[in-house]
Design a protein around this motif. Structure first.
Motif, mmCIF file in Angstrom:
data_model
loop_
_atom_site.group_PDB
_atom_site.id
_atom_site.type_symbol
_atom_site.label_atom_id
_atom_site.label_comp_id
_atom_site.label_asym_id
_atom_site.label_seq_id
_atom_site.Cartn_x
_atom_site.Cartn_y
_atom_site.Cartn_z
ATOM 1 N N VAL A 182 41.144 28.358 34.791
ATOM 2 C CA VAL A 182 42.135 27.735 35.661
ATOM 3 C C VAL A 182 41.921 28.234 37.093
ATOM 4 N N PRO A 183 42.524 27.567 38.091
ATOM 5 C CA PRO A 183 42.342 28.015 39.477
ATOM 6 C C PRO A 183 42.707 29.490 39.663
ATOM 7 N N ASN A 184 41.862 30.191 40.377
ATOM 8 C CA ASN A 184 42.010 31.612 40.722
ATOM 9 C C ASN A 184 41.812 32.568 39.551
ATOM 10 N N GLU A 185 41.604 32.060 38.350
ATOM 11 C CA GLU A 185 41.272 32.934 37.228
ATOM 12 C C GLU A 185 39.940 33.637 37.487
ATOM 13 N N ILE A 186 39.040 32.928 38.166
ATOM 14 C CA ILE A 186 37.723 33.500 38.431
ATOM 15 C C ILE A 186 37.811 34.711 39.353
ATOM 16 N N LYS A 187 38.866 34.813 40.150
ATOM 17 C CA LYS A 187 39.045 36.013 40.986
ATOM 18 C C LYS A 187 39.249 37.242 40.103
ATOM 19 N N MET A 188 39.936 37.075 39.000
ATOM 20 C CA MET A 188 40.141 38.181 38.075
ATOM 21 C C MET A 188 38.816 38.592 37.434
ATOM 22 N N VAL A 189 37.980 37.593 37.101
ATOM 23 C CA VAL A 189 36.668 37.880 36.524
ATOM 24 C C VAL A 189 35.820 38.657 37.523
ATOM 25 N N ARG A 190 35.798 38.200 38.773
ATOM 26 C CA ARG A 190 35.013 38.896 39.795
ATOM 27 C C ARG A 190 35.520 40.317 40.007
ATOM 28 N N SER A 191 36.830 40.506 40.009
ATOM 29 C CA SER A 191 37.402 41.833 40.186
ATOM 30 C C SER A 191 36.934 42.768 39.079
ATOM 31 N N SER A 192 36.935 42.270 37.840
ATOM 32 C CA SER A 192 36.475 43.077 36.716
ATOM 33 C C SER A 192 34.998 43.435 36.872
ATOM 34 N N LEU A 193 34.181 42.468 37.265
ATOM 35 C CA LEU A 193 32.750 42.721 37.422
ATOM 36 C C LEU A 193 32.463 43.719 38.532
ATOM 37 N N ARG A 194 33.123 43.582 39.679
ATOM 38 C CA ARG A 194 32.852 44.504 40.788
ATOM 39 C C ARG A 194 33.176 45.944 40.382
ATOM 40 N N ALA A 195 34.269 46.125 39.624
ATOM 41 C CA ALA A 195 34.631 47.476 39.191
ATOM 42 C C ALA A 195 33.618 48.027 38.195
ATOM 43 N N VAL A 196 33.186 47.193 37.255
ATOM 44 C CA VAL A 196 32.235 47.656 36.237
ATOM 45 C C VAL A 196 30.876 47.923 36.866
ATOM 46 N N GLU A 197 30.473 47.127 37.841
ATOM 47 C CA GLU A 197 29.202 47.388 38.523
ATOM 48 C C GLU A 197 29.190 48.769 39.168
ATOM 49 N N ASP A 198 30.313 49.161 39.758
ATOM 50 C CA ASP A 198 30.402 50.522 40.322
ATOM 51 C C ASP A 198 30.252 51.566 39.222
ATOM 52 N N GLY A 199 30.822 51.283 38.044
ATOM 53 C CA GLY A 199 30.686 52.210 36.926
ATOM 54 C C GLY A 199 29.259 52.306 36.426
ATOM 55 N N VAL A 200 28.539 51.186 36.425
ATOM 56 C CA VAL A 200 27.154 51.207 35.972
ATOM 57 C C VAL A 200 26.283 51.986 36.965
ATOM 58 N N LEU A 220 30.378 55.534 32.354
ATOM 59 C CA LEU A 220 30.945 54.194 32.482
ATOM 60 C C LEU A 220 32.385 54.170 31.993
ATOM 61 N N HIS A 221 32.649 54.811 30.868
ATOM 62 C CA HIS A 221 34.011 54.855 30.326
ATOM 63 C C HIS A 221 34.984 55.463 31.326
ATOM 64 N N GLN A 222 34.616 56.587 31.893
ATOM 65 C CA GLN A 222 35.521 57.251 32.832
ATOM 66 C C GLN A 222 35.850 56.334 34.002
ATOM 67 N N HIS A 223 34.829 55.672 34.530
ATOM 68 C CA HIS A 223 35.062 54.833 35.701
ATOM 69 C C HIS A 223 35.935 53.628 35.385
ATOM 70 N N ILE A 224 35.683 52.976 34.252
ATOM 71 C CA ILE A 224 36.463 51.766 33.995
ATOM 72 C C ILE A 224 37.934 52.095 33.726
ATOM 73 N N ILE A 225 38.209 53.248 33.127
ATOM 74 C CA ILE A 225 39.607 53.637 32.936
ATOM 75 C C ILE A 225 40.258 53.942 34.284
ATOM 76 N N GLU A 226 39.511 54.574 35.166
ATOM 77 C CA GLU A 226 40.031 54.861 36.503
ATOM 78 C C GLU A 226 40.358 53.588 37.277
ATOM 79 N N THR A 227 39.681 52.496 36.948
ATOM 80 C CA THR A 227 39.886 51.245 37.681
ATOM 81 C C THR A 227 40.714 50.235 36.896
#
Length: 417
Positions: A182-200, A220-227
């Motif tokens: 749905v509209p703007n749902e993709i912003k949530m997907v991008r937010s999740s990816l940007r955070a996980v990329e930092d963890g990787v 990776l676990h520590q970072h994703i919980i922090e975010t």
């Protein structure tokens, strides 16, 4: 190193805050729009309601988040979602306050414990009370004899059937609702990816000779919980000889200098959205061997070719026929899917290899609004190391395809350094 997307006709990932983080008003509208998609799928199937136990489906339909891992094992909380009428969230006892702010939930009640885990001797009585409550809600919403249910005990379905209802699988309407964003749902997907990329990035930095797979993976676990992510859904990080065949889970093995280390993120991340991309790294400061470069080149070419074929209007079978052709010695250990849908976790569709279409495949159409992961695993049937790569993409409403994941490829393995 980043892929040259212009030659593939794919739009690059964005890091603009306005594109990667929804506003409070947008979040509220996304919740309402997701619920609307679920209701429309119920109407198409003449279903009066669904009772959702899968925590990802409960979150998609209502926006509520609570004890996601625990709830995936125990039918401890659930949601009643009718085609028309009030949505009732049955929350774990003592947790009713957690969802009071949600615009998608009209009423919150304590959930009934219908699992044998709670009380074997009293299960029939509790399940009868559960069924009576669901039946009463259906009647309040205008009646109907077709109810979707999922992930509950068999007794729960039997009780509804004995009361004259046709019990259907709730997964079908939910999967198809979730497949189109749905509209703007993709912003949530991008937010999740940007955070996980930092963890990787933190995980990749931790890859050193003499460190265990588990120690590296924990970064990776520590970072994703922090975010504010939820959890990692699989244990897919391995090294050296454990990279082939794929699906060998992370272990206490010590990583050696010069070995490959392969990762599939599989993170249920921010806002509950899956961040799903794969990379293979080279441990240490040395250069890759020719054999490692050859494996990586094949995986990279498979990803690149199959990304280029992601276009709206292409059928799943046509996509499989156009896909990069695996060399014979690598077919036996191919990844099970060429591409798959992705949202709050892996979802419809799953597009299999041309060799598997008759046995495991089904047809359909790649549609605007879908998010898809393109997969590759390259490992020789006689053993040796393997390479895992994967990218996440978005088929936009304007027909263009956007790369969502944004993590570089290893330049040493590509042979550029």
């Amino acid at each position: 190193m980043k892929m040259d997307l212009d030659t593939l006709g794919i739009l690059p990932p964005t890091h603009e805050p306005s594109d990667c983080e929804p506003t409070p008003a947008e979040i509220e509208q996304v919740l309402l729009d997701r619920l609307g998609r679920v209701r429309r799928e119920l109407v198409k199937r003449d279903m009066a309601a669904v009772v959702l136990f899968d925590p990802a489906h409960v979150r998609y339909a209502t926006g509520s988040r609570n004890m996601q891992v625990y709830s995936s094992r125990n039918p401890a909380r659930y949601a009643f979602v009718p085609a028309e009428g009030p949505v009732v969230l049955f929350e774990f006892s003592g947790c009713e306050h957690l969802a009071k702010h949600l615009p998608t939930v009209d009423e919150i009640r304590p959930a009934k414990a219908i699992s044998y885990y709670f009380n074997e001797k009293n299960t029939e009585a509790v399940t009868r009370a559960w069924a009576d409550e669901i039946i009463d809600l259906v009647r309040q919403c205008g009646g109907g004899k077709r109810i979707g249910i999922e992930s509950a005990t068999p007794e729960a379905a039997f009780m509804l059937q004995a009361s004259g209802f046709e019990v259907l699988d709730a997964q079908a309407p939910l999967e198809l609702a979730r497949a189109i964003k749905v509209p703007n749902e993709i912003k949530m997907v991008r937010s999740s990816l940007r955070a996980v990329e930092d963890g990787v990035r933190k995980l990749e930095t931790a890859i050193q000779p003499g460190v265990s797979e588990n120690a590296v993976w924990s970064r990776l676990h520590q970072h994703i919980i922090e975010t504010d992510a939820d959890f990692v859904e699989t244990r897919l990080m391995n090294s050296g000889p454990r990279t082939n065949p794929w699906f060998q889970e992370c272990s206490d093995r010590i990583i050696q200098d010069g070995e490959l280390v392969a990762l599939d993120t599989d993170v249920v991340g921010r806002y509950g959205y899956y961040a799903d991309f794969s990379r293979t790294f080279l441990c240490g400061d040395g250069q890759a061997s020719q054999a490692q470069k050859d494996l990586y080149a094949m995986a990279y070419e498979q990803i690149r070719t199959n990304m280029e074929n992601i276009r709206p209007g292409i059928s799943f079978k046509e996509y499989a026929e156009r896909a990069w052709r695996l060399p014979e010695a690598y077919k036996a250990r191919r990844y099970f899917a060429l591409a798959h849908g992705v949202g709050m976790n892996g979802e419809y569709p799953y597009i299999v290899h041309r060799e598997d279409i008759d046995d495991k495949g089904y047809d359909g159409i790649i549609e605007p609004g879908m998010t898809l992961c393109v997969e590759s695993f390259i490992g020789h049937e006689e053993g040796g190391e393997g390479v895992k790569l994967e990218e996440q993409l978005y088929v936009r409403d304007d027909g263009k395809v956007e790369l969502l994941s944004d993590y570089p490829f290893d330049s040493r393995l590509l042979g550029y350094t």
